[in-house]
Design an enzyme around this catalytic site. Structure first.
Site, PDB file in Angstrom:
ATOM      1  N   ASP A  63       0.994  -1.134  -0.060  1.00  0.00           N
ATOM      2  CA  ASP A  63      -0.105  -0.107   0.008  1.00  0.00           C
ATOM      3  C   ASP A  63       0.958   1.215  -0.089  1.00  0.00           C
ATOM      4  OD1 ASP A  63      -2.698   1.122   0.451  1.00  0.00           O
ATOM      5  OD2 ASP A  63      -1.666   2.335   1.838  1.00  0.00           O
ATOM      6  N   GLU A  84       1.000   5.511   0.353  1.00  0.00           N
ATOM      7  CA  GLU A  84       0.231   6.909   0.418  1.00  0.00           C
ATOM      8  C   GLU A  84       1.113   7.921  -0.401  1.00  0.00           C
ATOM      9  OE1 GLU A  84      -2.183   7.061   2.060  1.00  0.00           O
ATOM     10  OE2 GLU A  84      -2.210   5.177   2.898  1.00  0.00           O
ATOM     11  N   HIS A 127      -5.544   4.673   6.418  1.00  0.00           N
ATOM     12  CA  HIS A 127      -4.976   5.554   5.527  1.00  0.00           C
ATOM     13  C   HIS A 127      -3.150   5.417   5.656  1.00  0.00           C
ATOM     14  CE1 HIS A 127      -8.500   6.291   3.245  1.00  0.00           C
ATOM     15  NE2 HIS A 127      -9.040   6.632   4.388  1.00  0.00           N
ATOM     16  N   ASP A 174      -2.856  -0.643   6.456  1.00  0.00           N
ATOM     17  CA  ASP A 174      -3.741  -0.950   4.890  1.00  0.00           C
ATOM     18  C   ASP A 174      -3.193  -2.086   4.378  1.00  0.00           C
ATOM     19  OD1 ASP A 174      -4.827   1.409   5.764  1.00  0.00           O
ATOM     20  OD2 ASP A 174      -4.996   2.503   3.918  1.00  0.00           O
TER      21      ASP A 174
END
Length: 567
Positions: A21, A23, A162, A167
């Site tokens: 994941d 960001e 998040h 995540d």
């Protein structure tokens, strides 16, 4: 349909997944920066490694992103930049299947990062849990396929926040929940998992049984239609596994999906090894011309450049090979280009008029005025004067004389020295095309001239793969597995080999594609010549000494240095 154990590909319990994941700062992958990477490596349902780091994107993080992720500019100020983080992540994920929720987003950023920092994208298999959940879960189970909703549905041990690692951990539990659901539907291997996607039509999936009877050996497969017509021909090192891919999402070609929808059965021709399969494929393509094989539209359609039979011969592009012809060429345009180059170097006439041996009194054309033709049409040349030009062409084609190559090389040097760069570049390309044509003709004709040749290639398991080649055609093929005496196998293959009667032309009647396939196999590293009825050798005064001039994409050659000089 439940598959037998030996039909399965890589069992899911043996697959290593890296659930990732990212960001980011928002925006497009090419513009935005990655602020955090989190990844979990799992195998057989167990976590075997984790990867987590903040990343300095090299700029401020927008307020709306800070509000969503909680990652501030101050937090990433001391974090490593992406050029340091990326190689570590690529090493962590090497050889694994990449998993992400909305994988298109994450892989787009990772691809862009690789492009920016000069790393090749490893092109791993990718599983998107968002796509998989939409395929598996009905509206009665969940109205949302967001990660938070799926984590709740499957009772994930980590709540999505998040933040990258949280995540990724939640996605691991979602992945395992989805795999449990589709396991009861017969999805037990990685290949079946990759095939369990929305773009697999129901017709494709229903016809998976067409591969059930196929052996797991090398060979050729034929898809047949309602009238038993051949729709498609292909080769495989494992027939069953290859044909089964046509009924999964790994087959994404629209034409193949259409073909599968029409197919009624699959026929297989088992072969001793991949070389025999390749040769049989070429022969079946020529025999059936299947509608869904692109390469079957014009099987065996090649062109040749040959001298005409008249007092003042010229070069003509023909379909039927003659003795002394140059080729083969895959297109008429390529053959015409080489013919024009060869005629210009040898100063052969290019007009199509018939000129008697005694000559004529016609006005010469502009080529004579430019010095590119001796103007036999006007009587300026006799057949005796014209004959040396013809001998130069036949000498080059037969591998006895390279005067024309030297002449072309000198012209190129003169153009470059005079700074006529565009003309020099065109001459360079013309000479490369001519050299490649001559080299191809020499190697194929040399092989086709050998009455019988036996080659042996190691099979990688201590045994040998054999091919009996007669006049450029495969006459017999077989194998000697590890522990089997090879010479008795060779004797049996020679005794049972097809009788090949040589025809006319440079290739003795052989198919150019088949002869080229045999030549590539025989010249591979590790292949040995067991016996030969006569010496197999290419001309010593042909294109061979000029091979460095042809160059390759990864070799600095004389030609490339000349091209650099030309700008």
């Amino acid at each position: 349909m439940q598959l037998a154990f030996d039909e399965l590909g890589t069992p899911l319990r043996d697959v290593t997944f890296v659930v990732v994941d990212l960001e980011t700062t928002g925006g497009a992958p090419s513009d935005a920066g990655i602020t955090e990477i989190g990844a979990v490596k799992v195998r057989g349902g167990e976590v075997v490694g984790e990867f987590a780091t903040l990343v300095d994107p090299g700029g401020p993080i927008p307020p709306q992103v800070v509000a969503l992720t909680g990652i501030t500019t101050a937090m990433v100020r001391a974090a490593p930049r992406l050029d340091r983080v990326l190689p570590a992540f690529l090493e962590f994920a090497a050889g694994a299947v990449l998993v992400a929720h909305n994988a298109r987003f994450d892989t787009a950023f990772l691809r862009a990062a690789c492009d920016t920092h000069g790393y090749p994208w490893p092109n791993p298999a990718v599983v998107c849990t968002l796509t998989l959940s939409r395929r598996v879960l009905g509206r009665h189970e969940t109205r949302s396929h967001r990660l938070s909703a799926l984590a709740t549905l499957f009772g994930a041990r980590t709540t999505p926040t998040h933040r990258a690692l949280d995540d990724a951990k939640a996605t691991v539990d979602v992945l395992h929940g989805l795999l449990e659901r589709i396991g009861s539907l017969g999805v037990q291997s990685l290949e079946e998992l990759l095939g369990y996607l929305p773009d697999v039509t129901p017709t494709q999936r229903r016809k998976r049984h067409l591969a059930a009877h196929l052996p797991g050996t090398p060979g050729v497969y034929l898809f047949r239609g309602p009238s038993d017509e051949v729709l498609y021909v292909g080769t495989a090192s494992d027939l069953r596994r290859r044909v089964r891919q046509y009924f999964t999402a790994s087959e994404g070609r629209g034409r193949m999906k259409e073909m599968v929808s029409v197919a009624e059965r699959v026929e297989a021709v088992e072969c001793a090894h991949s070389l025999e399969a390749g040769v049989r494929e070429l022969r079946l393509l020529a025999a059936h011309r299947p509608a869904y094989n692109r390469r079957s539209r014009n099987p065996g359609k090649v062109w040749w450049v040959a001298l005409t039979d008249e007092p003042f011969p010229r070069l003509s592009v023909v379909r039927r090979p003659r003795d002394g012809a140059l080729g083969p060429f895959s297109s008429r345009n390529r053959a015409t280009t080489v013919a024009d180059t060869l005629a210009g170097l040898a100063r052969l006439r290019t007009c199509t008029r018939r000129i008697p041996a005694a000559g004529s009194a016609e006005a010469p054309c502009v080529l004579a005025e430019l010095g590119r033709c001796g103007a036999p049409c006007s009587g300026a040349q006799t057949t005796v004067d014209y004959a040396p030009s013809v001998r130069l062409v036949t000498g080059l084609v037969e591998g006895r004389d390279t005067t024309l190559l030297h002449r072309g090389h000198d012209q190129l040097g003169e153009l470059a020295a005079a700074q006529h760069f565009e003309r020099a570049a065109r001459r360079r390309d013309e000479l490369v095309a001519l050299l490649r044509a001559v080299a191809k003709r020499h190697r194929l004709a040399a092989l086709a001239s050998v009455a019988e040749l036996v080659g042996a290639a190691p099979d990688g398991a201590g045994g040998w793969e054999f091919a009996v080649v007669r006049h450029g055609r495969l006459a017999s093929a077989g194998v000697a597995r590890r522990g089997t005496p090879p010479l008795p196998v060779v004797d049996a293959l020679v005794a049972s080999a097809e009788t090949v009667l040589p025809g006319t032309g440079p290739l003795r009647g052989a198919n150019a594609e088949e002869t080229a396939l045999l030549w590539r196999w025989l010249t591979r590293p590790g292949v040995r010549l067991v016996r030969s009825s006569q010496p197999w050798a290419e001309p010593g005064h042909g294109a061979g000494p000029w091979r460095d001039w042809l160059g390759t994409a990864d070799t600095a050659t004389d030609l490339e240095r000349t091209a650099d000089a030309l700008g």
